[in-house]
Structures are given as structure tokens and as C-alpha cells.
Design a protein around this motif. Structure first.
Motif, PDB file in Angstrom:
ATOM      1  N   LEU A  25      76.077  -0.230  11.674  1.00 53.03           N
ATOM      2  CA  LEU A  25      74.937  -1.025  11.472  1.00 53.03           C
ATOM      3  C   LEU A  25      75.656  -2.394  10.872  1.00 53.03           C
ATOM      4  CD1 LEU A  25      72.375   1.087   9.383  1.00 53.03           C
ATOM      5  CD2 LEU A  25      72.307   0.557  11.614  1.00 53.03           C
ATOM      6  N   ALA A  30      72.220  -2.750   4.109  1.00 53.20           N
ATOM      7  CA  ALA A  30      71.203  -1.745   4.525  1.00 53.20           C
ATOM      8  C   ALA A  30      71.306  -0.541   3.601  1.00 53.20           C
ATOM      9  CB  ALA A  30      71.479  -1.395   6.223  1.00 53.20           C
ATOM     10  N   ASP A  34      66.886   2.737   4.690  1.00 57.43           N
ATOM     11  CA  ASP A  34      66.838   1.904   5.922  1.00 57.43           C
ATOM     12  C   ASP A  34      67.513   2.367   7.092  1.00 57.43           C
ATOM     13  OD1 ASP A  34      65.896  -0.543   6.972  1.00 57.43           O
ATOM     14  OD2 ASP A  34      67.869  -1.526   6.844  1.00 57.43           O
ATOM     15  N   ARG A  35      68.608   3.075   6.970  1.00 55.34           N
ATOM     16  CA  ARG A  35      69.374   3.683   8.005  1.00 55.34           C
ATOM     17  C   ARG A  35      68.914   4.695   8.695  1.00 55.34           C
ATOM     18  NH1 ARG A  35      74.887   3.939   4.459  1.00 55.34           N
ATOM     19  NH2 ARG A  35      74.061   5.822   3.905  1.00 55.34           N
ATOM     20  N   ARG A  37      65.613   5.038   8.651  1.00 50.64           N
ATOM     21  CA  ARG A  37      64.471   4.615   9.317  1.00 50.64           C
ATOM     22  C   ARG A  37      64.833   4.353  10.649  1.00 50.64           C
ATOM     23  NH1 ARG A  37      62.823  -0.105  10.161  1.00 50.64           N
ATOM     24  NH2 ARG A  37      64.238  -0.977   8.858  1.00 50.64           N
ATOM     25  N   ARG A  38      65.916   3.388  10.630  1.00 52.57           N
ATOM     26  CA  ARG A  38      66.399   2.912  12.096  1.00 52.57           C
ATOM     27  C   ARG A  38      66.779   3.895  12.845  1.00 52.57           C
ATOM     28  NH1 ARG A  38      70.730  -2.127  10.364  1.00 52.57           N
ATOM     29  NH2 ARG A  38      69.088  -3.322   9.138  1.00 52.57           N
ATOM     30  N   GLN A  41      63.744   5.639  14.420  1.00 55.14           N
ATOM     31  CA  GLN A  41      63.160   4.669  15.138  1.00 55.14           C
ATOM     32  C   GLN A  41      63.669   4.992  16.802  1.00 55.14           C
ATOM     33  OE1 GLN A  41      63.413   0.876  13.662  1.00 55.14           O
ATOM     34  NE2 GLN A  41      61.476   0.670  12.665  1.00 55.14           N
ATOM     35  N   GLN A  45      61.695   4.858  21.178  1.00 52.54           N
ATOM     36  CA  GLN A  45      62.017   4.065  22.127  1.00 52.54           C
ATOM     37  C   GLN A  45      61.807   4.810  23.663  1.00 52.54           C
ATOM     38  OE1 GLN A  45      63.188   0.991  21.494  1.00 52.54           O
ATOM     39  NE2 GLN A  45      62.404   1.715  19.457  1.00 52.54           N
TER      40      GLN A  45
END
Length: 87
Positions: A25, A30, A34-35, A37-38, A41, A45
Motif C-alpha cells: 500500500l 493506512a 483500512d488495509r 477494507r481495501r 474491495q 471488481q
């Protein structure tokens, strides 16, 4: 010096294929939440585009992925996280 945070993610696929990824990242601030969550995500995609260790480009179909294991494990998990036992 480190320009970002690194962690390992193992992606498992329906046919038994395993992809080990070293994720970097770029934001050094971060949080662990947050890591997580990324990474979560990624499954949203249509196509996952990634860079290989040798500079190539790869494409993955997230519909073929069954799970992802993040190491080191985040200490802060989303409220709806299902906890599974390692085997």
C-alpha cells in the motif's frame, strides 16, 4: 526506507489454485482496518489487474476466488466479519 506497508495475501480459487501475493500500500498511514477494507474491495471488481514481480501485468476473475487470507492478521475487523479456523 520503506515507501509503503507490505503484507501477504493468499488468494484461493474454485479449482484449487493458490496465488500468493505481496501487497504494497502506497499510503504509509493506512490503518490495519483500512488495509482489510481495501483487500475486501478486490472481490467487488469485475477484473483484478495486478503487476507481477517481474514487471508484467496479470488479470484475475474475482468470481473464481473462494477466499483470501491476509497475513499479518488485522487486529481491527469489520463488524460483519466471519471468523474461520485455520487448518
Amino acid at each position: 526506507s520503506e515507501t509503503g506497508q507490505r503484507f501477504r495475501v493468499d488468494f484461493y480459487f474454485v479449482d484449487g489454485f493458490l496465488l500468493n501475493a505481496d501487497v504494497v500500500l502506497s499510503g504509509t498511514d493506512a490503518s490495519k482496518a483500512d488495509r482489510s477494507r481495501r483487500v475486501a474491495q478486490i472481490f467487488e471488481q469485475q477484473v483484478i489487474i495486478y503487476q507481477t514481480a517481474k514487471g508484467g501485468i496479470g488479470l484475475l476473475n474475482p468470481l473464481a476466488m473462494t477466499r483470501a487470507v491476509i497475513t499479518p492478521r488485522s487486529e481491527i475487523l469489520p463488524a460483519d466479519t466471519l471468523i474461520g479456523e485455520d487448518y
